[in-house]
Design an enzyme around this catalytic site. Structure first.
Site, PDB file in Angstrom:
ATOM      1  N   SER A   8       0.966  -1.088  -0.075  1.00 30.21           N
ATOM      2  CA  SER A   8      -0.115  -0.052   0.089  1.00 30.21           C
ATOM      3  C   SER A   8       0.811   1.442  -0.010  1.00 30.21           C
ATOM      4  O   SER A   8       1.736   1.584   0.791  1.00 30.21           O
ATOM      5  CB  SER A   8      -0.771  -0.028   1.257  1.00 30.21           C
ATOM      6  N   HIS A  31      -1.248  -1.352  -4.165  1.00 27.55           N
ATOM      7  CA  HIS A  31      -2.381  -0.900  -3.553  1.00 27.55           C
ATOM      8  C   HIS A  31      -2.512   0.777  -3.363  1.00 27.55           C
ATOM      9  O   HIS A  31      -1.722   1.299  -2.831  1.00 27.55           O
ATOM     10  CB  HIS A  31      -2.622  -1.563  -2.328  1.00 27.55           C
ATOM     11  N   ASP A  33      -4.587   3.682  -2.148  1.00 28.85           N
ATOM     12  CA  ASP A  33      -5.797   4.353  -1.384  1.00 28.85           C
ATOM     13  C   ASP A  33      -6.210   5.439  -1.664  1.00 28.85           C
ATOM     14  O   ASP A  33      -5.158   6.659  -1.476  1.00 28.85           O
ATOM     15  CB  ASP A  33      -5.422   3.852   0.014  1.00 28.85           C
ATOM     16  N   MET A  35      -8.989   8.644  -0.840  1.00 29.31           N
ATOM     17  CA  MET A  35      -9.805   8.968   0.218  1.00 29.31           C
ATOM     18  C   MET A  35     -10.207  10.404  -0.106  1.00 29.31           C
ATOM     19  O   MET A  35      -9.289  11.191  -0.440  1.00 29.31           O
ATOM     20  CB  MET A  35      -8.976   8.858   1.593  1.00 29.31           C
ATOM     21  N   HIS A  64      -8.220   1.310  -4.295  1.00 28.68           N
ATOM     22  CA  HIS A  64      -9.311   1.134  -3.082  1.00 28.68           C
ATOM     23  C   HIS A  64      -9.842   2.673  -3.031  1.00 28.68           C
ATOM     24  O   HIS A  64      -9.418   3.468  -2.259  1.00 28.68           O
ATOM     25  CB  HIS A  64      -8.441   0.761  -2.158  1.00 28.68           C
ATOM     26  N   MET A  66     -12.195   4.833  -1.034  1.00 33.33           N
ATOM     27  CA  MET A  66     -12.839   4.803   0.243  1.00 33.33           C
ATOM     28  C   MET A  66     -13.219   6.522  -0.072  1.00 33.33           C
ATOM     29  O   MET A  66     -12.915   7.444   0.602  1.00 33.33           O
ATOM     30  CB  MET A  66     -11.731   5.091   1.295  1.00 33.33           C
ATOM     31  N   MET A 135     -12.226  -5.271   5.115  1.00 37.08           N
ATOM     32  CA  MET A 135     -11.647  -4.314   5.972  1.00 37.08           C
ATOM     33  C   MET A 135     -11.090  -5.041   7.089  1.00 37.08           C
ATOM     34  O   MET A 135     -12.041  -5.374   8.070  1.00 37.08           O
ATOM     35  CB  MET A 135     -12.010  -3.091   6.234  1.00 37.08           C
ATOM     36  N   ASP A 173      -7.072  -5.871   4.226  1.00 39.96           N
ATOM     37  CA  ASP A 173      -6.258  -4.795   4.307  1.00 39.96           C
ATOM     38  C   ASP A 173      -6.520  -4.149   5.576  1.00 39.96           C
ATOM     39  O   ASP A 173      -7.454  -3.846   6.199  1.00 39.96           O
ATOM     40  CB  ASP A 173      -7.179  -3.764   3.342  1.00 39.96           C
TER      41      ASP A 173
END
Length: 228
Positions: A8, A31, A33, A35, A64, A66, A135, A173
């Site tokens: 990540s 990965h 993230d 957000m 991913h 979010m 998660m 994760d």
């Protein structure tokens, strides 16, 4: 069955993302993230950074999301170069339609569940997905401690996947490290997101190899894999 390790970049140096991507040569996916400071209380990066990162590395990107309104934004991440796009079921207005749109655009479709979200109501959606993400911490920040109470949920999810005979990847994760990855693999996970356990190591690429070795050794003797 081969275990996949997805470092990540949330734990990487954001000022050196291209170099940090190269530092984990041998990883299965990178990965990413995303957000938005609305769905989770943190703000990271968006489509332009994903586009740049896709040009800077040959490692496929596992995005991913979010974020709120993934139905609107997720397809843009496929267009930006992501090979896999994960949306949160808690935020999606029409998860089946969104999964089909992601697939139609050429990426793998994945759905994520926060720790308090049960898997059972979504059993009928599983055939629409390429991966399901459980998660193992509350989404929003890296470096959190692994939640052992998620292990039964991972097991139940693996049982549902097996029940329907699906070739569905099961990703975990949050808090994945040398001390937790074997528990996850034994419970049924086969794709592992690791942030600080990789980027906090002296040799990130070696950390990826070591984690994969641990996971594969555990999977080889896990009851769920033997029955597969």
């Amino acid at each position: 069955m081969a275990a996949q390790i997805n470092p990540s970049i949330l734990s990487a140096d954001f000022a050196r993302l291209a170099d940090e991507a190269k530092a984990v040569d041998g990883a299965d996916w990178l990965h990413v993230d995303v957000m938005d400071n609305h769905f989770v209380p943190n703000l990271t990066l968006g489509v332009p950074v994903v586009e740049s990162l896709a040009r800077a590395t040959d490692t496929p990107l596992d995005c991913h999301l979010m974020i709120e309104a993934p139905d609107r934004w997720a397809p843009q991440y496929v267009e930006a170069g992501a090979g896999s796009v994960t949306f949160h079921v808690e935020a999606a207005a029409a998860p089946v339609r969104l999964a089909r749109e992601i697939r139609a655009k050429g990426a793998r479709a994945s759905m994520a569940l926060k720790p308090a979200t049960p898997i059972e109501p979504y059993e009928d959606l599983l055939p629409e997905l390429d991966m399901l993400l459980i998660m193992t911490v509350e989404p929003g920040f890296g470096g959190q401690a692994f939640l052992d109470i998620m292990l039964p949920k991972i097991r139940r999810t693996r049982e549902l996947i097996s029940k329907h005979g699906l070739e569905l990847w099961l990703q975990v994760d949050g808090g994945v490290s040398a001390s937790t990855i074997e528990r996850c693999a034994d419970a049924g996970a086969d794709v592992f997101v690791a942030g600080s356990a990789v980027y906090g190591a002296k040799d990130p690429a070696e950390a990826v190899r070591a984690l994969r070795t641990q996971a594969e050794a555990t999977t080889a003797k896990a009851s769920w894999a033997c029955d597969h």
